[in-house]
Write an enzyme that holds these catalytic residues in place. Structure first.
Site, short mmCIF file in Angstrom:
data_model
loop_
_atom_site.label_atom_id
_atom_site.label_comp_id
_atom_site.label_asym_id
_atom_site.label_seq_id
_atom_site.Cartn_x
_atom_site.Cartn_y
_atom_site.Cartn_z
N LYS A 126 36.74 33.41 66.30
CA LYS A 126 36.13 34.58 66.95
C LYS A 126 37.02 34.99 68.10
O LYS A 126 37.73 34.17 68.66
CB LYS A 126 34.74 34.22 67.50
N ASP A 166 32.85 43.22 65.33
CA ASP A 166 31.62 42.63 65.88
C ASP A 166 31.13 43.68 66.90
O ASP A 166 31.50 44.86 66.78
CB ASP A 166 31.88 41.26 66.53
P1 NDP Z 1 27.40 47.25 67.39
O1 NDP Z 1 28.32 47.31 68.53
O2 NDP Z 1 27.61 48.16 66.23
O3 NDP Z 1 25.90 47.44 67.88
C1 NDP Z 1 25.35 46.58 68.83
C2 NDP Z 1 23.92 47.01 69.11
O4 NDP Z 1 23.28 45.98 69.88
C3 NDP Z 1 23.84 48.29 69.94
O5 NDP Z 1 22.66 48.95 69.63
C4 NDP Z 1 23.82 47.72 71.36
O6 NDP Z 1 23.23 48.59 72.32
C5 NDP Z 1 22.97 46.49 71.18
N1 NDP Z 1 23.35 45.51 72.21
C6 NDP Z 1 24.57 44.96 72.39
N2 NDP Z 1 24.55 44.13 73.46
C7 NDP Z 1 23.30 44.19 73.93
C8 NDP Z 1 22.65 43.54 75.00
N3 NDP Z 1 23.32 42.70 75.81
N4 NDP Z 1 21.33 43.80 75.21
C9 NDP Z 1 20.66 44.66 74.40
N5 NDP Z 1 21.23 45.30 73.36
C10 NDP Z 1 22.52 45.05 73.13
O7 NDP Z 1 27.44 45.71 66.89
P2 NDP Z 1 26.97 45.08 65.50
O8 NDP Z 1 25.83 45.85 64.95
O9 NDP Z 1 28.18 44.89 64.68
O10 NDP Z 1 26.49 43.62 65.96
C11 NDP Z 1 25.14 43.33 66.29
C12 NDP Z 1 24.91 41.84 66.16
O11 NDP Z 1 25.19 41.42 64.82
C13 NDP Z 1 25.78 40.95 67.04
O12 NDP Z 1 25.04 39.79 67.41
C14 NDP Z 1 26.91 40.53 66.11
O13 NDP Z 1 27.50 39.32 66.51
C15 NDP Z 1 26.13 40.36 64.82
N6 NDP Z 1 26.90 40.40 63.58
C16 NDP Z 1 27.71 41.46 63.28
C17 NDP Z 1 28.39 41.49 62.09
C18 NDP Z 1 29.21 42.65 61.67
O14 NDP Z 1 29.70 42.65 60.54
N7 NDP Z 1 29.38 43.68 62.48
C19 NDP Z 1 28.31 40.35 61.14
C20 NDP Z 1 27.38 39.33 61.52
C21 NDP Z 1 26.72 39.36 62.71
P3 NDP Z 1 24.18 49.31 73.42
O15 NDP Z 1 24.87 50.41 72.68
O16 NDP Z 1 23.23 49.79 74.45
O17 NDP Z 1 25.13 48.27 73.93
O1 2IT Z 2 29.56 37.42 63.10
C1 2IT Z 2 30.14 37.76 62.05
O2 2IT Z 2 29.99 37.15 61.00
C2 2IT Z 2 31.02 38.93 62.10
N1 2IT Z 2 31.11 39.58 63.15
C3 2IT Z 2 31.80 39.34 60.89
C4 2IT Z 2 33.05 38.54 60.78
C5 2IT Z 2 34.00 38.94 59.67
O3 2IT Z 2 35.08 38.35 59.65
O4 2IT Z 2 33.70 39.81 58.86
#
Ligand code: NDP
Ligand code: 2IT
Length: 447
Positions: A126, A166
């Site tokens: 990461k 992420d």
């Molecule tokens: P994005 O940046 O696309 O979206 C993040 C969302 O979460 C936004 O709505 C944001 O709001 C909110 N958010 C972020 N930080 C905070 C906080 N401290 N408090 C409240 N709300 C918060 O990210 P993703 O959708 O990609 O990721 C979301 C989650 O999913 C994370 O935990 C990530 O690790 C996990 N994840 C992502 C993957 C991926 O493929 N993208 C794969 C597996 C897991 P705001 O705009 O106000 O910050």
């Molecule tokens: O938390 C996760 O699994 C991710 N942000 C996606 C990682 C990836 O390599 O697609």
């Protein structure tokens, strides 16, 4: 056993005293995996878990860039190369002002188990930066990404370490990062996943994490002879994962009533349908607006400032924002309001206390390392397609994603079934993820 676990955690704490998120992730794994190790002689006396909590390599670097006002900005960049026993390091990059070593080490540690669960050959890593993308122009994002990659490029490669998105890193950022890598190395390779469709990306990768989270929820419900159809679904976040979790919930005839961001949540009693979701995707991904603007378009809905959605009545909860966004009190509220299924789209969104409430109530609860693994699994499929120099269709990738989520569900049952028939998906995911990595580490010796 309790003394053994406490002694192990004390030992880990000595080296990582100021890393609460990392310790939280290690504690959850130690509590389920150490009893398993104790019962299986091949893992005894090898300090396997102690080796797994120490990153193989931690890279920290300076990122200097020039903003639109001509000011020089300095950020900190990181890459945690956690474990490469079963494949090249693989995991996302997070750009958020809260990013620090503790958060990235917890994410990298979780990633090792998650990637192992996908059945694909990927180690865990990461990275990211304390850079805040909010309010930055496209040109500032580009200059930052280029500066970040000018150092990261030395440490990654298609057979070494393959980053992806992420929080704060989506298609736009992956494009800028890829462009700089390609220029510096003079190589067009699958060094990043989440790429655009015309330059090596995989169909369904943008959708995969959210879709997978809902496929997993559906599998859990099916194990009880139930389904998502007609269920009220509460979702947090409004980014990549939340948007596609909402889309798939709608496809499966659930009624999605909330989404959120860090300023608060929206509640739409009539349900967020496909048209409303299209509005949200444009608002968040193109206009880069705030979720509160939803109520300007749909005045029947309400915006609740500064709160999370866990007080709203629902059958299914999908936390898709960030770590520790759902605490013990929130869990009690969900249970009181009739929630029967929680599938984590985010990484470690539920606190230890929240998980304990869900387990006590014996509801369906899936930890992120199992239920959100569809994202990295589809990244693995993107790597395969890049190696083959070939692209699979939407249907092919979606069907592979579904199969993988089903296999993860089966693995959780195999290792997590209790005597009374209750499935402890936390225990199941931790042990199933551990076994594959541990066996590879044993085979490769002390390295
Ligand atoms: P994005 O940046 O696309 O979206 C993040 C969302 O979460 C936004 O709505 C944001 O709001 C909110 N958010 C972020 N930080 C905070 C906080 N401290 N408090 C409240 N709300 C918060 O990210 P993703 O959708 O990609 O990721 C979301 C989650 O999913 C994370 O935990 C990530 O690790 C996990 N994840 C992502 C993957 C991926 O493929 N993208 C794969 C597996 C897991 P705001 O705009 O106000 O910050
Ligand atoms: O938390 C996760 O699994 C991710 N942000 C996606 C990682 C990836 O390599 O697609």
């Amino acid at each position: 056993m309790k003394e053994k676990i406490d002694a192990f955690l004390e030992q880990v704490k000595v080296r990582n005293a100021h890393e609460p998120e990392f310790m939280q992730a290690v504690e959850e794994v130690a509590e389920t995996v150490l009893p398993y190790i104790a019962k299986h002689e091949i893992y005894n006396g090898k300090n396997i878990l102690l080796r797994m909590v120490e990153p193989e390599r931690v890279i920290s670097f300076r990122v200097c860039w020039v903003d639109d006002d001509g000011e020089i900005q300095v950020n900190r960049g990181y890459r945690i190369q956690m474990n490469s026993a079963i494949g090249p390091y693989k995991g996302g990059l997070r750009f958020h002002p809260s990013v620090n070593l503790s958060i990235l080490k917890f994410l990298a540690f979780e990633q090792v188990f998650k990637n192992s669960l996908t059945t694909l050959p990927m180690g865990g890593g990461k990275g990211g930066s304390d850079f805040d993308p909010k309010g930055k122009s496209d040109n500032e994002i580009m200059r930052f990404c280029h500066a970040f990659m000018s150092e990261l490029s030395r440490h990654i490669g298609p057979n070494t370490d393959v980053p992806a998105g992420d929080i704060g890193v989506g298609g736009r950022e992956i494009g800028f990062l890829f462009g700089m890598y390609k220029k510096l190395r003079n190589e067009f390779t699958g060094v990043l996943t989440g790429k655009g469709m015309s330059w090596g990306g995989s169909k369904i990768r943008p959708e995969a994490t959210g879709y997978g989270t809902v496929y997993f929820a559906q599998k859990m419900l099916e194990s009880k002879g139930d389904s998502l159809e007609g269920k009220t679904v509460v979702i947090s976040g409004s980014g990549n994962v939340a948007q596609y979790a909402a889309e798939k919930s709608i496809h499966l005839e659930g009624k999605v009533v909330t989404l959120s961001d860090s300023s608060g949540y929206i509640y739409d009693e009539d349900g967020i349908d496909e048209d409303k979701l299209k509005f949200i995707m444009d608002l968040k991904n193109v206009k880069r607006g705030r979720i509160s603007e939803y109520v300007d378009e749909y005045p029947n809905a309400k915006f609740v400032k500064g709160e999370t959605p866990w007080n709203e009545k629902c059958d299914v909860a999908l936390p898709c924002a960030t770590q520790n966004e759902l605490n013990g009190e929130d869990a009690k509220n969900l249970l009181k309001n009739g929630c029967i299924c929680v599938s984590e789209g985010a990484n470690m969104p539920s606190t230890k206390e929240a998980i304990s409430e869900f387990h006590k109530a014996k509801i369906l609860f899936a930890p992120g390392k199992a239920s959100n693994a569809g994202g990295v699994a589809t990244s693995g499929l993107e790597m395969t397609q890049n190696s083959l120099r070939y692209n699979w269709s939407r249907e092919e990738v979606d069907s592979k994603l579904k199969d993988i989520m089903e296999d993860i569900h089966d693995a959780c049952i195999e290792y997590g079934k209790e005597d009374d028939g209750y499935i402890d998906y936390v225990k199941g995911a931790n042990i199933a993820g551990f076994v594959k990595v541990a066996d590879a580490m044993l085979a490769q010796g002390v390295v």
